[in-house]
Design an enzyme around this catalytic site. Structure first.
Site, PDB file in Angstrom:
ATOM      1  CB  CYS A   1     -26.785  30.289 -32.348  1.00  4.53           C
ATOM      2  SG  CYS A   1     -27.997  29.388 -33.333  1.00  4.53           S
TER       3      CYS A   1
ATOM      4  CE  LYS B   1     -16.754  20.710 -28.259  1.00  5.06           C
ATOM      5  NZ  LYS B   1     -16.144  19.389 -28.500  1.00  5.06           N
TER       6      LYS B   1
ATOM      7  NE  ARG C   1     -22.526  28.518 -27.954  1.00  3.41           N
ATOM      8  CZ  ARG C   1     -22.868  28.062 -26.764  1.00  3.41           C
ATOM      9  NH1 ARG C   1     -21.934  27.666 -25.926  1.00  3.41           N
ATOM     10  NH2 ARG C   1     -24.116  27.984 -26.406  1.00  3.41           N
TER      11      ARG C   1
ATOM     12  CG  ASN D   1     -28.620  29.416 -28.813  1.00  8.37           C
ATOM     13  OD1 ASN D   1     -29.041  28.640 -29.663  1.00  8.37           O
ATOM     14  ND2 ASN D   1     -27.733  29.058 -27.902  1.00  8.37           N
ATOM     15  N   GLY D   2     -31.936  29.132 -29.516  1.00  7.28           N
ATOM     16  CA  GLY D   2     -33.003  28.310 -28.979  1.00  7.28           C
ATOM     17  C   GLY D   2     -34.094  28.088 -29.999  1.00  7.28           C
TER      18      GLY D   2
ATOM     19  CD  GLU E   1     -16.249   8.610 -29.161  1.00  6.48           C
ATOM     20  OE1 GLU E   1     -15.446   9.525 -29.377  1.00  6.48           O
ATOM     21  OE2 GLU E   1     -17.484   8.799 -29.031  1.00  6.48           O
TER      22      GLU E   1
ATOM     23  CE  LYS F   1     -15.258  12.020 -31.324  1.00  2.64           C
ATOM     24  NZ  LYS F   1     -16.633  11.796 -30.869  1.00  2.64           N
TER      25      LYS F   1
ATOM     26  CD  GLU G   1     -19.274  13.418 -33.771  1.00  2.00           C
ATOM     27  OE1 GLU G   1     -19.926  14.225 -33.085  1.00  2.00           O
ATOM     28  OE2 GLU G   1     -18.228  12.894 -33.379  1.00  2.00           O
TER      29      GLU G   1
ATOM     30  CG  HIS H   1     -28.303 -12.024 -33.117  1.00  2.00           C
ATOM     31  ND1 HIS H   1     -29.164 -13.087 -32.964  1.00  2.00           N
ATOM     32  CD2 HIS H   1     -27.249 -12.283 -32.296  1.00  2.00           C
ATOM     33  CE1 HIS H   1     -28.675 -13.935 -32.086  1.00  2.00           C
ATOM     34  NE2 HIS H   1     -27.513 -13.479 -31.664  1.00  2.00           N
TER      35      HIS H   1
ATOM     36  CD1 TRP I   1     -25.190  23.834 -36.458  1.00  2.00           C
ATOM     37  CD2 TRP I   1     -27.282  23.590 -35.704  1.00  2.00           C
ATOM     38  NE1 TRP I   1     -25.553  22.522 -36.651  1.00  2.00           N
ATOM     39  CE2 TRP I   1     -26.826  22.342 -36.194  1.00  2.00           C
ATOM     40  CE3 TRP I   1     -28.576  23.667 -35.188  1.00  2.00           C
ATOM     41  CZ2 TRP I   1     -27.622  21.195 -36.178  1.00  2.00           C
ATOM     42  CZ3 TRP I   1     -29.368  22.529 -35.166  1.00  2.00           C
ATOM     43  CH2 TRP I   1     -28.880  21.308 -35.661  1.00  2.00           C
TER      44      TRP I   1
END
Length: 613
Positions: A2, A608, A28, A103-104, A486, A490, A493, A509, A77
């Site tokens: 946050c 983020k 954030r 935050n946390g 990657e 993306k 996300e 496999h 968040w």
């Protein structure tokens, strides 16, 4: 994950400072936002809204007329409790005299809540944070001393926190504390600022003090004090001057931050190498590693710890360091490394990768080994971040700010820096067939990335063609394998399409069972010693009627016979392909998300900077 901003002083309107700072930190956390402040009549107010900071600003439409010398704010968040007005911060005690943003995660929340409920306290939210103002209130009623009550409350909290608080009992005091979650104090002229990220307050000051774990700060307009509550001693710490440039933070001409940041890839690669490679005498010098060069000479094993996109950059780094420097490398998810029991010797180095430098799991991995006597290195983007300060030495990316949640240019900068580290660890004696060509390719890579950005119509058109598929498979070999991971990340996300990254040799496999006409494959088929094997895998996918998009090296005509669609990248060494391949994948994911009408910069459920486990 946050954003926190606070202000105390008489030079600015605290509400405006906090709202502006929260707007800068919105990446954030953006489930909800809120602000609490004391007006010029010493009356406390709180305003909370779902969604963006702009919604709080709209509710406080007369805030420009509000003369507030003390304010705290928060962008959330969600962890405990769904996004709602009641769960939004700031939280307060029953008689609304104590206000807190946090935050946390408070891990002993249930025990504290039970204790407080037995003492007569009632809770109105589902959050862990709400225990904090009630706990402060509980101890204040016993001590009649706000600072002491705050300190005792902190001693009872377990988990991770960055906290800002104030009380109407002392309307000229702002309290702050941190444990495993970033918090910085900005110093002004008869005013102080606090923030979970210094970028939120740099408009007003560049003189800051970073709080360390178990430290609390007491701020009044003209004075500050810092105390380590675990050691019960006052801390006298000099301020640092920030050099971070915020001039390029806006979106400019671009529709989204993500697109802007991908277009900054050439500069990110260029800046990562500037002053660090010398083509005239074929040397690499990383000043950030200067103090530990003797130790590096005795390193026999490197463990890379990272999360998300940084983890995939680390996998590229594993190939690079082993091939160029001949040092064995393991790449571990930081969230797993913390809880593993494995033998570590003095000849092992830990290399932490993080864009923000505040990734909670990566910080925890570093703290796990702080008493082991082994070398801790960092590769981060954020100057002065927790990881930068925890490590013995490291290298900054200098990629500039990333505002979009999905990391793009930082991945390219990380891979570039890892290439430099591999070259330096080889003590400038890597095989001639690699060392000189790699230096040349690193120098020309920005121009090649620019060529991709100058011709994005093909990628955009393919995004339109494939935007409505539900599933994707990404495959690659060697350096292409981390790129497959990657690329899949993306797409997940920003477009919410299910995607999996696999080593191409593993398709038989298991993954091949999923292939049908509605399951496209993104095949990384760039020039490499294993290209023919990649061709075979593509043939197997086509035999199951699976559509194939291939990323190939310019000039490869054969790939057109195998793939339904082809995206070309400029010719480069296999070791420098990841930066160009990832750029193509990121652009594809971006345009798919745009076609689907999604919030590209702020994907649902993500933030983020991941500052909680």
């Amino acid at each position: 994950m946050c954003g926190i901003v606070g202000y105390i002083g008489d030079k600015h309107n605290g509400v405006q400072v906090v709202l502006d700072g929260l707007q800068a930190l919105e990446y954030r956390g953006y489930d909800s936002a809120g602000v609490a402040y004391i007006d010029n009549k010493r009356v406390a107010h709180v305003a909370k809204q779902l969604g963006q900071v702009a919604n709080v600003r709209a509710r406080l439409s007369n805030s420009s007329k509000t003369k507030s010398a003390l304010a705290i704010g928060h962008t959330r968040w969600a962890t405990h409790g769904s996004p709602s007005i009641k769960n939004a911060h700031p939280h307060f005690n029953a008689d609304k005299t104590i206000y807190v943003v946090h935050n946390g995660i408070i891990e002993n929340c249930a025990l504290l809540k039970d204790k407080l409920q037995k003492a007569g306290y009632r809770f109105i939210s589902q959050t862990d944070t709400e225990v904090i103002p009630h706990l402060i209130d509980f101890h204040y009623k016993q001590t009649k001393n706000l600072r002491k009550a705050f300190e005792i409350a902190l001693e009872e909290l377990e988990g991770a926190y960055a906290i800002a608080a104030f009380a109407t009992h002392e309307p000229e005091t702002l309290l702050a504390a941190r444990l495993s979650s970033p918090l910085v104090v900005g110093i002004g002229d008869s005013e102080y600022f606090i923030a979970s990220d210094p970028s939120a307050i740099m408009e007003h000051t560049k003189e800051v003090i970073y709080l360390e774990d178990y430290e609390m700060a007491v701020l009044t307009p003209n004075k500050h004090s810092i105390k380590n509550i675990r050691q019960s001693k006052e801390i006298d710490r000099k301020s640092e001057t920030l050099t971070f440039d915020t001039s390029g933070v806006g979106k400019g001409k671009f529709a989204h931050y993500m697109l802007k940041e991908m277009f900054e890839t050439p500069d990110a690669i260029r800046t990562a190498t500037r002053g660090r490679i010398r083509l005239e005498d074929l040397t690499v010098k990383l000043g950030g590693l200067g103090d530990v060069r003797q130790q590096l000479n005795h390193i026999e094993r490197i463990i890379v710890v990272a999360c998300g996109t940084s983890y995939y950059a680390g996998l590229v780094g594993e190939y690079l360091i082993e091939e160029i420097a001949g040092i064995p490398v393991e790449v571990q998810l930081a969230s797993e490394f913390k809880y593993r029991d494995e033998p570590l010797t003095r000849s092992t180095a830990i290399l932490a990768l993080s864009q923000s430098g505040e990734t909670a799991d990566t910080i925890a991995a570093l703290k796990k080994v702080e008493d082991y006597g082994i070398l801790r290195l960092g590769v981060v983007n954020a100057v002065g971040s927790t990881i930068a300060r925890l490590t013995d030495a490291g290298v900054y990316l200098h990629a500039g700010p990333e505002q979009a949640v999905a990391s793009t240019k930082a991945f390219m900068a990380q891979v570039t820096v890892l290439t430099l580290i591999a070259l330096e660890l080889s003590q400038n004696t890597a095989p001639t067939k690699l060392f000189k060509p790699l230096l040349g390719e690193l120098a020309s890579l920005p121009e090649k990335a620019t060529l991709i950005l100058q011709d994005i119509a093909t990628i955009h058109n393919l995004a339109k063609k494939y935007a409505n598929y539900r599933d994707f498979l990404y495959i690659g070999r060697r350096y292409g394998y981390p790129c497959a991971l990657e690329g899949a990340l993306k797409l997940k996300e920003v477009s919410y399409i299910h995607a999996e990254g696999y080593a191409a040799g593993e398709t038989k496999h298991g993954p091949l069972a999923m292939i049908d006409p509605n399951f496209p494959t993104f095949a990384i088929a760039c020039d490499s010693p294993l290209l023919e094997k990649t061709y075979s895998t593509i043939e197997e996918i086509r035999a199951r009627r699976g559509p194939v998009i291939a990323i190939a090296t310019q000039g490869n005509e054969h790939i057109k016979k195998l793939a339904n669609d082809v995206i070309y990248i400029p010719k480069t060494l296999e070791q420098t392909q990841p930066q160009l391949v990832a750029l193509v994948e990121q652009l594809f994911a971006y345009y798919v998300a745009v076609e689907k009408g999604l919030n590209v910069d702020r994907p649902r459920n993500l933030a983020k900077s991941v500052t909680v486990e």
